[in-house]
Design a protein around this motif. Structure first.
Motif, mmCIF file in Angstrom:
data_model
loop_
_atom_site.group_PDB
_atom_site.id
_atom_site.type_symbol
_atom_site.label_atom_id
_atom_site.label_comp_id
_atom_site.label_asym_id
_atom_site.label_seq_id
_atom_site.Cartn_x
_atom_site.Cartn_y
_atom_site.Cartn_z
ATOM 1 N N ASP A 30 0.865 -1.184 0.000
ATOM 2 C CA ASP A 30 0.000 0.000 0.000
ATOM 3 C C ASP A 30 0.897 1.229 0.000
ATOM 4 O OD1 ASP A 30 -2.510 -1.246 0.011
ATOM 5 O OD2 ASP A 30 -2.473 -1.485 2.191
ATOM 6 N N TRP A 31 0.731 2.067 -1.009
ATOM 7 C CA TRP A 31 1.557 3.265 -1.129
ATOM 8 C C TRP A 31 0.691 4.510 -1.047
ATOM 9 C CZ3 TRP A 31 5.625 2.426 -5.626
ATOM 10 C CH2 TRP A 31 6.547 1.456 -5.214
ATOM 11 N N ASN A 70 -1.082 -1.011 -4.355
ATOM 12 C CA ASN A 70 -2.261 -0.153 -4.277
ATOM 13 C C ASN A 70 -1.788 1.274 -4.021
ATOM 14 O OD1 ASN A 70 -4.846 0.792 -4.135
ATOM 15 N ND2 ASN A 70 -5.355 -0.209 -2.201
ATOM 16 N N VAL A 71 -1.935 2.130 -5.045
ATOM 17 C CA VAL A 71 -1.409 3.497 -4.980
ATOM 18 C C VAL A 71 -2.546 4.466 -4.668
ATOM 19 C CG1 VAL A 71 -0.264 5.333 -6.265
ATOM 20 C CG2 VAL A 71 0.434 2.954 -6.605
ATOM 21 N N PHE A 72 -2.433 5.163 -3.539
ATOM 22 C CA PHE A 72 -3.401 6.188 -3.143
ATOM 23 C C PHE A 72 -2.835 7.559 -3.516
ATOM 24 C CE2 PHE A 72 -4.278 2.570 -0.506
ATOM 25 C CZ PHE A 72 -5.652 2.547 -0.352
ATOM 26 N N ASN A 73 -3.526 8.260 -4.388
ATOM 27 C CA ASN A 73 -3.059 9.566 -4.850
ATOM 28 C C ASN A 73 -3.638 10.667 -3.985
ATOM 29 O OD1 ASN A 73 -2.227 11.838 -6.204
ATOM 30 N ND2 ASN A 73 -3.635 11.584 -7.926
ATOM 31 N N ASN A 74 -2.830 11.186 -3.079
ATOM 32 C CA ASN A 74 -3.250 12.294 -2.225
ATOM 33 C C ASN A 74 -2.622 13.619 -2.656
ATOM 34 O OD1 ASN A 74 -5.066 11.095 -0.161
ATOM 35 N ND2 ASN A 74 -3.282 9.789 0.211
ATOM 36 N N LEU A 75 -2.198 13.678 -3.926
ATOM 37 C CA LEU A 75 -1.757 14.949 -4.500
ATOM 38 C C LEU A 75 -2.983 15.729 -4.970
ATOM 39 C CD1 LEU A 75 1.240 13.726 -6.716
ATOM 40 C CD2 LEU A 75 1.235 14.269 -4.277
ATOM 41 N N ASP A 76 -2.754 16.921 -5.481
ATOM 42 C CA ASP A 76 -3.864 17.721 -6.015
ATOM 43 C C ASP A 76 -3.918 17.633 -7.541
ATOM 44 O OD1 ASP A 76 -1.566 19.105 -6.571
ATOM 45 O OD2 ASP A 76 -2.191 20.993 -5.650
ATOM 46 N N GLU A 77 -3.195 16.657 -8.112
ATOM 47 C CA GLU A 77 -3.140 16.466 -9.558
ATOM 48 C C GLU A 77 -3.216 14.978 -9.880
ATOM 49 O OE1 GLU A 77 -0.120 20.123 -10.806
ATOM 50 O OE2 GLU A 77 0.615 18.064 -10.740
ATOM 51 N N GLY A 107 -7.260 12.060 -4.743
ATOM 52 C CA GLY A 107 -8.176 11.516 -3.753
ATOM 53 C C GLY A 107 -8.680 10.121 -4.050
ATOM 54 N N THR A 108 -8.129 9.455 -5.067
ATOM 55 C CA THR A 108 -8.556 8.094 -5.404
ATOM 56 C C THR A 108 -7.349 7.168 -5.405
ATOM 57 O OG1 THR A 108 -8.298 8.340 -7.803
ATOM 58 C CG2 THR A 108 -10.398 9.046 -6.848
ATOM 59 N N ASN A 109 -7.597 5.894 -5.664
ATOM 60 C CA ASN A 109 -6.507 4.926 -5.684
ATOM 61 C C ASN A 109 -6.646 4.005 -6.893
ATOM 62 O OD1 ASN A 109 -8.813 3.608 -4.209
ATOM 63 N ND2 ASN A 109 -7.394 1.865 -4.245
ATOM 64 N N PHE A 110 -5.553 3.365 -7.221
ATOM 65 C CA PHE A 110 -5.527 2.370 -8.288
ATOM 66 C C PHE A 110 -4.528 1.295 -7.900
ATOM 67 C CE2 PHE A 110 -3.528 0.699 -12.199
ATOM 68 C CZ PHE A 110 -4.646 0.110 -12.771
ATOM 69 N N THR A 111 -4.855 0.035 -8.217
ATOM 70 C CA THR A 111 -3.989 -1.082 -7.870
ATOM 71 C C THR A 111 -3.313 -1.630 -9.118
ATOM 72 O OG1 THR A 111 -5.381 -1.669 -5.985
ATOM 73 C CG2 THR A 111 -3.861 -3.349 -6.788
ATOM 74 N N ILE A 530 -8.368 -6.906 -20.570
ATOM 75 C CA ILE A 530 -8.348 -5.681 -19.792
ATOM 76 C C ILE A 530 -8.726 -5.988 -18.345
ATOM 77 C CG2 ILE A 530 -10.740 -5.131 -20.439
ATOM 78 C CD1 ILE A 530 -9.956 -2.160 -20.375
ATOM 79 N N PRO A 531 -7.930 -5.552 -17.362
ATOM 80 C CA PRO A 531 -8.268 -5.831 -15.957
ATOM 81 C C PRO A 531 -9.587 -5.171 -15.550
ATOM 82 C CG PRO A 531 -5.973 -5.142 -16.180
ATOM 83 C CD PRO A 531 -6.626 -4.872 -17.490
ATOM 84 N N GLU A 532 -10.277 -5.803 -14.635
ATOM 85 C CA GLU A 532 -11.579 -5.291 -14.176
ATOM 86 C C GLU A 532 -11.453 -3.920 -13.526
ATOM 87 O OE1 GLU A 532 -14.671 -6.416 -14.586
ATOM 88 O OE2 GLU A 532 -13.861 -7.980 -15.887
ATOM 89 N N ASN A 533 -10.304 -3.647 -12.907
ATOM 90 C CA ASN A 533 -10.157 -2.371 -12.194
ATOM 91 C C ASN A 533 -9.595 -1.260 -13.070
ATOM 92 O OD1 ASN A 533 -7.491 -3.340 -12.373
ATOM 93 N ND2 ASN A 533 -6.890 -2.270 -10.499
ATOM 94 N N THR A 534 -9.452 -1.490 -14.385
ATOM 95 C CA THR A 534 -8.874 -0.475 -15.268
ATOM 96 C C THR A 534 -9.661 0.829 -15.201
ATOM 97 O OG1 THR A 534 -7.992 -2.133 -16.788
ATOM 98 C CG2 THR A 534 -8.296 0.090 -17.661
ATOM 99 N N LEU A 535 -8.941 1.927 -15.011
ATOM 100 C CA LEU A 535 -9.588 3.236 -15.002
ATOM 101 C C LEU A 535 -9.992 3.601 -16.426
ATOM 102 C CD1 LEU A 535 -7.075 5.096 -12.644
ATOM 103 C CD2 LEU A 535 -9.269 4.063 -12.016
ATOM 104 N N LEU A 536 -11.194 4.140 -16.586
ATOM 105 C CA LEU A 536 -11.698 4.539 -17.893
ATOM 106 C C LEU A 536 -11.854 6.053 -17.932
ATOM 107 C CD1 LEU A 536 -14.414 1.790 -18.537
ATOM 108 C CD2 LEU A 536 -12.007 1.798 -19.229
ATOM 109 N N CYS A 537 -11.453 6.647 -19.032
ATOM 110 C CA CYS A 537 -11.548 8.095 -19.196
ATOM 111 C C CYS A 537 -11.751 8.406 -20.672
ATOM 112 C CB CYS A 537 -10.306 8.788 -18.660
ATOM 113 S SG CYS A 537 -8.742 8.161 -19.325
#
Length: 551
Positions: A30-31, A70-77, A107-111, A530-537
């Protein structure tokens, strides 16, 4: 195995939960990515920390391990990490670049989940979004050989990661504004070794310690933004044993030129007078030489390091000759039981030659960097997602550049730069540098054979000078000013793979492209779903998923 190495492995087991499965071992991390105040050159500035640390945690793994982070992004970007040199077999979904992945929103995370399949060696990870690499977020990643695969040297007493790189005291946001406004980055403010620079005030704590008579392994990676660095240790020869995933012929050097993005592993024996010694990293090919230092201390030492720093070499001809001395160790085992030299790349017919020329010019009054006259731009929809969702025609065009550069590269077009490659073709790529500055190129998803670097322009006749026997298999290659470099590889890893300048300014302003390697079989044998947790944009958020591969 040395006591220090055993201690590291025990610490890794304590920090990570190893799940016993029928498949290869899993390691979970967990990062937490945050901003924090750091002062590596004595000036307080905003840094990017991982779990409160700068540099980030060192990943210690073994060939075929599964790594889950598991990367938690607590930056503002938005934020992304790439795992430089990890090949991600059949799995460009984990590559962590903007052409394949949506960034992790604040404010979100991705594994991330990837396997260090059939690899050994020294690597590192770093941010690929914006200019985040200038603020930190990087760390070492080592892949040890499995116990049943012999290593061509005795186990060292300990195994140390050394991250060297140029450094700016200006914030990453300020540097990004420079580039966005069309300005180039000025020269760096200093050089760091593992995020520090010895102050020479007698209070510097050692970065590493050595016991008299013992031999240690140092993994040296250039994680900086633009400068090649020369690395040396006072009074201690460096025996080169590994380079970016390949065992090398074990030549001994007084110093090593480490270009941006490159990693070397050396053995160092503590057989000198017991005291402190400096390890030194200094910029190469710059008018003003910047130097970073760190202390190595003998455990029974009783004296400070000598203030006399060993001189670095001068000129790039020395560095070119050093490159020519690097050789693949054909008698050593790779990450598999077969010898490294069992892959006879020199006897395979070349099916395609791609010649890439880097250039710089202004577009609408702003600086851009290009390859064959095309400056890449990232869009809201990653190229890999557009291709997977069968909407590539709405996002980009294939083969924006041809295999031969235009006669003039002064005119630059700013569009997504995608090259279409045939699955399992054996190809040759020529990097031709017409500029007066150094260049360093990295290819994700693959290792390639670095068969030649020479001054001047490339012609087909130059192939007679290629090393077709024991060129090192690696993933990053430098190109000297007014020179060219040649690499050879088989495109056998399906996915969308980033080929980029490792110089942050050049990459950010367009000196990169993507290589689409599609398997005609559309099979799980060639590429993962494609992994189930893939972020979509982008447009991928609203498109139905194609049927998954089943066989």
């Amino acid at each position: 195995m040395g006591r220090g190495t055993m201690f590291m492995l025990l610490c890794l087991s304590a920090m990570s939960m190893v799940v016993v499965r029928a498949e290869d071992p899993y390691f979970f991390f967990d990062w937490n990515v945050t901003y924090g105040t750091i002062s590596p050159l004595g000036v307080p500035q905003q840094g990017i920390l991982i779990n409160g640390g700068f540099p980030g945690p060192n990943i210690n793994s073994t060939s075929n391990n599964n790594i889950v982070i598991n990367v938690f992004n607590n930056l503002d970007e938005p934020f992304l990490l790439t795992w430089s040199g990890i090949q991600h077999r059949k799995n460009s979904w984990q590559d962590g670049v903007l052409g394949t992945n949506c960034p992790i929103a604040p404010g979100t995370n991705f594994t991330y989940h990837f396997q260090v399949k059939d690899q050994i060696g020294s690597y590192f990870y770093y941010p690929t979004t914006a200019t985040h690499r200038a603020a930190g977020g990087f760390g070492g990643l080592r892949v040890n050989s499995r116990l049943l695969i012999p290593v061509p040297y005795a186990d060292p007493e300990d195994d140390y990661t050394v991250l060297i790189g140029d450094w700016y005291t200006k914030s990453h946001t300020t540097l990004k504004k420079f580039l966005d406004s069309g300005r180039s980055l000025a020269r760096a403010d200093g050089v760091l070794i593992n995020g520090k620079n010895a102050k020479d005030d007698g209070k510097d704590e050692p970065l590493f310690t050595m016991k008299p008579g013992k031999t240690y392994k140092y993994r040296i990676c250039n994680v900086g933004l633009k400068n090649s660095l020369n690395f040396r240790i006072q009074g201690h020869p460096l025996k080169l044993v590994e380079m970016e995933g390949s065992h090398t012929v074990q030549n001994t050097y007084e110093s090593l030129d480490v270009h941006v993005g490159q990693c070397f592993s050396v053995l160092v024996t503590a057989d000198k007078e017991p005291k402190d010694y400096y390890m030194v990293a200094s910029t190469r090919f710059t008018k003003t030489v910047l130097t970073g230092k760190g202390i190595i201390r003998y455990t029974n030492g009783n004296g400070p390091a000598s203030p006399e720093i060993p001189e670095a070499p001068v000129g790039w001809a020395w560095s070119l000759n050093q490159f020519r001395s690097f050789r693949w160790n054909l008698t050593a085992s790779a990450a598999r039981p077969n010898p490294q030299g069992s892959y006879h790349y020199g006897s395979i017919n070349i099916t395609r030659t791609i010649k890439l020329v880097n250039s710089a010019s202004k577009v609408d009054g702003k600086l851009r960097y290009a390859i064959n006259g095309v400056s890449h731009v990232d869009l809201d929809t990653p190229l890999k997602l557009a291709e997977y969702f069968e909407a590539a025609d709405k996002v980009f065009k294939y083969d924006t550049i041809s295999d031969e550069p235009p006669t003039t590269t002064d005119k630059i077009t700013v569009v997504p730069n995608v090259v279409n490659a045939t699955f399992r073709n054996f190809i040759e790529i020529i990097f031709e540098n017409h500029e007066k500055s150094m260049q360093s190129w990295h290819l994700d998803g693959y290792s390639f054979f670095a068969v030649a670097i020479e001054p001047g322009r490339w012609t087909p006749e130059k192939r007679k000078n290629y090393n077709l026997l024991d060129a090192v298999s690696r993933h990053t290659i430098q190109v000297f000013p007014k020179s060219w470099a040649a690499i050879m590889l088989t495109f056998d890893n399906a996915g969308m793979w980033n080929l980029r300048s490792e110089l942050t300014e050049n990459r950010y302003l367009g000196q990169q492209l993507y290589i689409s390697v599609l398997s005609p079989a559309r099979s799980l044998r060639d590429e993962y779903n494609i992994p189930e947790n893939t972020l979509l944009c982008g447009i991928a958020k609203d498109l139905p998923k194609p049927p998954p591969y089943t066989i």
